[in-house]
Motif scaffolding. Structure first.
Motif, mmCIF file in Angstrom:
data_model
loop_
_atom_site.group_PDB
_atom_site.id
_atom_site.type_symbol
_atom_site.label_atom_id
_atom_site.label_comp_id
_atom_site.label_asym_id
_atom_site.label_seq_id
_atom_site.Cartn_x
_atom_site.Cartn_y
_atom_site.Cartn_z
ATOM 1 N N VAL A 42 -10.671 72.343 27.296
ATOM 2 C CA VAL A 42 -11.780 72.600 26.369
ATOM 3 C C VAL A 42 -12.229 71.321 25.670
ATOM 4 O O VAL A 42 -13.428 71.058 25.536
ATOM 5 C CB VAL A 42 -11.376 73.678 25.333
ATOM 6 C CG1 VAL A 42 -12.443 73.851 24.268
ATOM 7 C CG2 VAL A 42 -11.082 74.990 26.038
ATOM 8 N N ASN A 43 -11.283 70.502 25.228
ATOM 9 C CA ASN A 43 -11.591 69.309 24.433
ATOM 10 C C ASN A 43 -12.503 68.328 25.146
ATOM 11 O O ASN A 43 -13.208 67.561 24.497
ATOM 12 C CB ASN A 43 -10.308 68.565 24.055
ATOM 13 C CG ASN A 43 -9.271 69.441 23.438
ATOM 14 O OD1 ASN A 43 -8.880 70.445 24.019
ATOM 15 N ND2 ASN A 43 -8.790 69.075 22.273
ATOM 16 N N THR A 44 -12.478 68.308 26.481
ATOM 17 C CA THR A 44 -13.238 67.307 27.229
ATOM 18 C C THR A 44 -14.558 67.833 27.776
ATOM 19 O O THR A 44 -15.275 67.102 28.455
ATOM 20 C CB THR A 44 -12.382 66.751 28.391
ATOM 21 O OG1 THR A 44 -12.033 67.819 29.273
ATOM 22 C CG2 THR A 44 -11.116 66.071 27.865
ATOM 23 N N LEU A 45 -14.900 69.081 27.491
ATOM 24 C CA LEU A 45 -16.147 69.649 27.983
ATOM 25 C C LEU A 45 -17.345 68.978 27.323
ATOM 26 O O LEU A 45 -17.351 68.723 26.113
ATOM 27 C CB LEU A 45 -16.210 71.153 27.681
ATOM 28 C CG LEU A 45 -15.383 72.077 28.548
ATOM 29 C CD1 LEU A 45 -15.441 73.494 27.991
ATOM 30 C CD2 LEU A 45 -15.869 72.062 29.985
ATOM 31 N N SER A 46 -18.379 68.752 28.108
ATOM 32 C CA SER A 46 -19.647 68.308 27.546
ATOM 33 C C SER A 46 -20.110 69.403 26.587
ATOM 34 O O SER A 46 -20.016 70.582 26.886
ATOM 35 C CB SER A 46 -20.671 68.126 28.670
ATOM 36 O OG SER A 46 -21.926 67.808 28.143
ATOM 37 N N GLY A 47 -20.571 69.032 25.425
ATOM 38 C CA GLY A 47 -20.959 70.018 24.418
ATOM 39 C C GLY A 47 -19.849 70.318 23.427
ATOM 40 O O GLY A 47 -20.078 70.960 22.411
ATOM 41 N N VAL A 48 -18.640 69.871 23.744
ATOM 42 C CA VAL A 48 -17.492 70.066 22.852
ATOM 43 C C VAL A 48 -16.851 68.720 22.513
ATOM 44 O O VAL A 48 -16.415 68.484 21.386
ATOM 45 C CB VAL A 48 -16.431 71.009 23.475
ATOM 46 C CG1 VAL A 48 -15.203 71.132 22.592
ATOM 47 C CG2 VAL A 48 -17.030 72.374 23.755
ATOM 48 N N SER A 49 -16.810 67.815 23.476
ATOM 49 C CA SER A 49 -16.021 66.581 23.368
ATOM 50 C C SER A 49 -16.468 65.625 22.261
ATOM 51 O O SER A 49 -15.697 64.759 21.867
ATOM 52 C CB SER A 49 -16.012 65.839 24.705
ATOM 53 O OG SER A 49 -17.327 65.444 25.049
ATOM 54 N N ASP A 50 -17.673 65.772 21.729
ATOM 55 C CA ASP A 50 -18.119 64.897 20.639
ATOM 56 C C ASP A 50 -17.412 65.198 19.324
ATOM 57 O O ASP A 50 -17.482 64.410 18.389
ATOM 58 C CB ASP A 50 -19.636 64.999 20.434
ATOM 59 C CG ASP A 50 -20.413 64.348 21.562
ATOM 60 O OD1 ASP A 50 -19.820 63.547 22.315
ATOM 61 O OD2 ASP A 50 -21.616 64.647 21.691
ATOM 62 N N PHE A 51 -16.735 66.343 19.243
ATOM 63 C CA PHE A 51 -16.028 66.745 18.033
ATOM 64 C C PHE A 51 -14.535 66.802 18.330
ATOM 65 O O PHE A 51 -14.120 67.352 19.342
ATOM 66 C CB PHE A 51 -16.526 68.113 17.559
ATOM 67 C CG PHE A 51 -15.971 68.536 16.237
ATOM 68 C CD1 PHE A 51 -16.554 68.123 15.057
ATOM 69 C CD2 PHE A 51 -14.847 69.349 16.163
ATOM 70 C CE1 PHE A 51 -16.042 68.509 13.822
ATOM 71 C CE2 PHE A 51 -14.322 69.744 14.946
ATOM 72 C CZ PHE A 51 -14.926 69.317 13.771
ATOM 73 N N ASP A 52 -13.717 66.249 17.472
ATOM 74 C CA ASP A 52 -12.267 66.236 17.664
ATOM 75 C C ASP A 52 -11.657 67.531 17.125
ATOM 76 O O ASP A 52 -11.697 67.792 15.921
ATOM 77 C CB ASP A 52 -11.671 65.021 16.939
ATOM 78 C CG ASP A 52 -10.222 64.765 17.305
ATOM 79 O OD1 ASP A 52 -9.616 65.594 18.034
ATOM 80 O OD2 ASP A 52 -9.695 63.741 16.860
ATOM 81 N N LEU A 53 -11.119 68.351 18.016
ATOM 82 C CA LEU A 53 -10.515 69.629 17.621
ATOM 83 C C LEU A 53 -9.123 69.458 17.018
ATOM 84 O O LEU A 53 -8.612 70.375 16.371
ATOM 85 C CB LEU A 53 -10.422 70.571 18.827
ATOM 86 C CG LEU A 53 -11.737 71.000 19.469
ATOM 87 C CD1 LEU A 53 -11.468 71.830 20.719
ATOM 88 C CD2 LEU A 53 -12.602 71.761 18.481
ATOM 89 N N ARG A 54 -8.513 68.287 17.228
ATOM 90 C CA ARG A 54 -7.161 68.065 16.714
ATOM 91 C C ARG A 54 -7.162 68.149 15.192
ATOM 92 O O ARG A 54 -8.065 67.665 14.526
ATOM 93 C CB ARG A 54 -6.623 66.709 17.165
ATOM 94 C CG ARG A 54 -6.396 66.642 18.665
ATOM 95 C CD ARG A 54 -5.989 65.279 19.125
ATOM 96 N NE ARG A 54 -7.056 64.340 18.755
ATOM 97 C CZ ARG A 54 -6.915 63.023 18.772
ATOM 98 N NH1 ARG A 54 -5.780 62.482 19.129
ATOM 99 N NH2 ARG A 54 -7.921 62.238 18.432
ATOM 100 N N GLY A 55 -6.153 68.814 14.668
ATOM 101 C CA GLY A 55 -6.050 69.019 13.230
ATOM 102 C C GLY A 55 -6.620 70.350 12.786
ATOM 103 O O GLY A 55 -6.373 70.799 11.669
ATOM 104 N N LEU A 56 -7.381 71.011 13.657
ATOM 105 C CA LEU A 56 -7.862 72.361 13.362
ATOM 106 C C LEU A 56 -6.817 73.366 13.828
ATOM 107 O O LEU A 56 -5.860 73.019 14.527
ATOM 108 C CB LEU A 56 -9.188 72.631 14.080
ATOM 109 C CG LEU A 56 -10.379 71.771 13.670
ATOM 110 C CD1 LEU A 56 -11.595 72.131 14.518
ATOM 111 C CD2 LEU A 56 -10.695 71.916 12.191
ATOM 112 N N LYS A 57 -7.002 74.623 13.450
ATOM 113 C CA LYS A 57 -6.102 75.692 13.882
ATOM 114 C C LYS A 57 -6.920 76.749 14.623
ATOM 115 O O LYS A 57 -7.955 77.194 14.119
ATOM 116 C CB LYS A 57 -5.418 76.343 12.678
ATOM 117 C CG LYS A 57 -4.497 75.394 11.940
ATOM 118 C CD LYS A 57 -3.911 76.061 10.714
ATOM 119 C CE LYS A 57 -3.039 75.082 9.930
ATOM 120 N NZ LYS A 57 -2.533 75.685 8.694
ATOM 121 N N LEU A 58 -6.436 77.134 15.814
ATOM 122 C CA LEU A 58 -7.063 78.229 16.545
ATOM 123 C C LEU A 58 -6.732 79.508 15.799
ATOM 124 O O LEU A 58 -5.572 79.880 15.659
ATOM 125 C CB LEU A 58 -6.555 78.298 17.986
ATOM 126 C CG LEU A 58 -7.123 79.438 18.826
ATOM 127 C CD1 LEU A 58 -8.638 79.331 18.972
ATOM 128 C CD2 LEU A 58 -6.457 79.459 20.191
#
Length: 143
Positions: A42-58
């Protein structure tokens, strides 16, 4: 046509003092001949990768069947960088052919948001419908 998973990310405005909320919407289309979905980071998808998901909680996950719906009781696994299922097995039979479904993240007997520290991978299995479409919505909250 090979199966695809594409994504978009939306940051939601929340009231002051609340943790940030991030929504990742995945459009998942099964292969036209094999009915399989590709394992997707998910982290590397175009449309997602510009934002760093690390540090968030699912926090939670939703599944919405498309016009060409997947097989009823299709399975979903969301793994962290260590191969740990962030849904704790709750994704078994989660995706429905006709109903919208929702589950909280966390271990099998607990509902606690899962901290994201690296890449997360979506795995959709046990679908038998060629070109089936489902939308997976991942909802994250700030750490």
């Amino acid at each position: 046509m090979a199966g695809t998973i594409t994504g978009t990310l939306t940051r939601l405005g929340v009231r002051q003092g609340s943790p940030p909320v991030v929504k990742v919407e995945l459009t998942c289309t099964a292969d036209a001949e094999a009915a399989t979905y590709p394992e997707t980071v998910v982290n590397t998808l175009s449309g997602v990768s510009d934002f760093d998901l690390r540090g968030l909680k699912l926090y939670s996950v939703k599944a919405i069947p498309g016009d060409t719906a997947p097989t009823d009781a299709t399975d979903l696994v969301i793994e962290d960088e260590y191969g740990v299922d962030l849904l704790g097995g709750r994704g078994a039979d989660f995706i429905d052919a006709s109903d919208k479904t929702w589950i909280a993240a966390g271990p099998a007997k607990d509902t606690q948001p899962a901290l994201i520290t690296g890449n997360i991978t979506v795995k959709i299995t046990n679908n038998e419908i060629n070109s089936a479409v489902t939308t997976i919505i991942l909802e994250f909250i700030g750490a």
